[in-house]
Scaffold this motif. Sequence first.
Motif, mmCIF file in Angstrom:
data_model
loop_
_atom_site.group_PDB
_atom_site.id
_atom_site.type_symbol
_atom_site.label_atom_id
_atom_site.label_comp_id
_atom_site.label_asym_id
_atom_site.label_seq_id
_atom_site.Cartn_x
_atom_site.Cartn_y
_atom_site.Cartn_z
ATOM 1 N N VAL A 38 -8.534 -5.362 -4.579
ATOM 2 C CA VAL A 38 -7.391 -4.505 -4.918
ATOM 3 C C VAL A 38 -7.887 -3.197 -5.533
ATOM 4 O O VAL A 38 -9.056 -3.092 -5.929
ATOM 5 C CB VAL A 38 -6.418 -5.209 -5.910
ATOM 6 N N GLU A 39 -6.987 -2.231 -5.622
ATOM 7 C CA GLU A 39 -7.288 -0.931 -6.258
ATOM 8 C C GLU A 39 -8.426 -0.195 -5.559
ATOM 9 O O GLU A 39 -9.005 0.730 -6.122
ATOM 10 C CB GLU A 39 -7.640 -1.124 -7.747
ATOM 11 N N LYS A 69 -1.051 -6.945 -6.955
ATOM 12 C CA LYS A 69 -0.910 -7.809 -5.772
ATOM 13 C C LYS A 69 -2.125 -8.707 -5.556
ATOM 14 O O LYS A 69 -2.236 -9.348 -4.505
ATOM 15 C CB LYS A 69 -0.708 -6.949 -4.514
ATOM 16 N N ALA A 70 -3.048 -8.736 -6.515
ATOM 17 C CA ALA A 70 -4.218 -9.618 -6.363
ATOM 18 C C ALA A 70 -3.744 -11.056 -6.208
ATOM 19 O O ALA A 70 -2.835 -11.506 -6.908
ATOM 20 C CB ALA A 70 -5.132 -9.480 -7.571
ATOM 21 N N ILE A 88 -4.432 -1.602 -1.896
ATOM 22 C CA ILE A 88 -3.506 -2.591 -2.448
ATOM 23 C C ILE A 88 -3.506 -2.491 -3.967
ATOM 24 O O ILE A 88 -4.569 -2.487 -4.592
ATOM 25 C CB ILE A 88 -3.903 -4.013 -1.988
ATOM 26 N N SER A 119 0.856 -1.177 0.000
ATOM 27 C CA SER A 119 0.000 0.000 0.000
ATOM 28 C C SER A 119 0.894 1.231 0.000
ATOM 29 O O SER A 119 2.005 1.192 0.527
ATOM 30 C CB SER A 119 -0.896 -0.024 1.244
ATOM 31 N N ALA A 168 -5.681 -10.180 -0.706
ATOM 32 C CA ALA A 168 -6.105 -9.271 -1.767
ATOM 33 C C ALA A 168 -6.660 -10.069 -2.931
ATOM 34 O O ALA A 168 -6.039 -11.034 -3.381
ATOM 35 C CB ALA A 168 -4.919 -8.427 -2.225
#
Length: 322
Positions: A184-185, A228-229, A224, A37, A254
């Motif tokens: 994520v995102e 990084k998923a 995240i 992050s 994630a």
Amino acid sequence: MHRSRLLPLTLLASLVGLLVAAPLAGADFLTPESGGSSNADDIDTLYKYVLAVAIVVFVGVEGVLFYSLRKFRARKGAVAAQIRGNTRLEIGWTVGAALVLVVLATLTFIKLGDIRNPPNSGPDGLELADGTLVANTKEKLPPNGKSLDIEVNGQQYVWRYTYPDGDQNQLNNVFAYEEMVVPVETTVTLDIRAQDVAHSWWIPALGGKMDAVPGYTNHTWFKIPASKAGQTFRGQCAELCGRNHANMVARVRAVTPQEFERYLAQRKADIQAANQAAERQRREQEATGGQPGGNAPQGENPTGESNNPVPGSPGGTNEDER
Ligand SMILES: [Cu+2]
């Protein structure tokens, strides 16, 4: 070489070796973990700035020390100069130290805003409709006011997560223990509480640690990146909270926003099924008179403290969604 010279030289060489080898021994050997992050990255960068300044100061001070030890070592017949005060030198190192402080404070304040304030979710983040997945009492929200707001509750000795569902009824929210699943995102804001003693929430790669104190709500956040998923970030309660403190671990997994929505739906279905099974069991026990105190009127248990499907969970969860 003379023995008395060998010792300081060996010390100096091993020190230099240590400093040179440190970055190779792992990126997070001297500075905090990062990468999960942007706030964690900023904290890490800040540590690196401070470390660089500290190395310069350290090498400078130790260099002068070892130089003086060698140059002015005791010799036969030599008489040491008797020096009393040196105004220019004294002003010099006072101003120098003050300048170091000013530089470090300035760098800290430059970074502090990005560490404390959550940014907006990315375009590929979870679709956050107005008011649906957002808690209404927040200290720090992203500029557009939208975040996935998860309640983190520390209790001896497990972390409990409550996901928002848009309505005011906390009793039917999806919850989980130990592993938090997040898209994520997406900017995830956390409301951190404790229900028994003080704990501390800390997933190092996702930002700084935050105290969980009974009676208070503390806030932190992470976002995240999409790359990084599929990754899981690990942490651990960072406040000694009792005998099983060491077992109070936390994981943040994630996933893509689509996977997150599937997870939430699945979890909701599982919890409903468990609640219905518990309710059935309670009615059966009541019918056979098997349960002491089972004569309370049905459907009038707003706290939901009886027949909680998850042992050890606080009362008031997911009772009677129907
Ligand atoms: Cu703890």
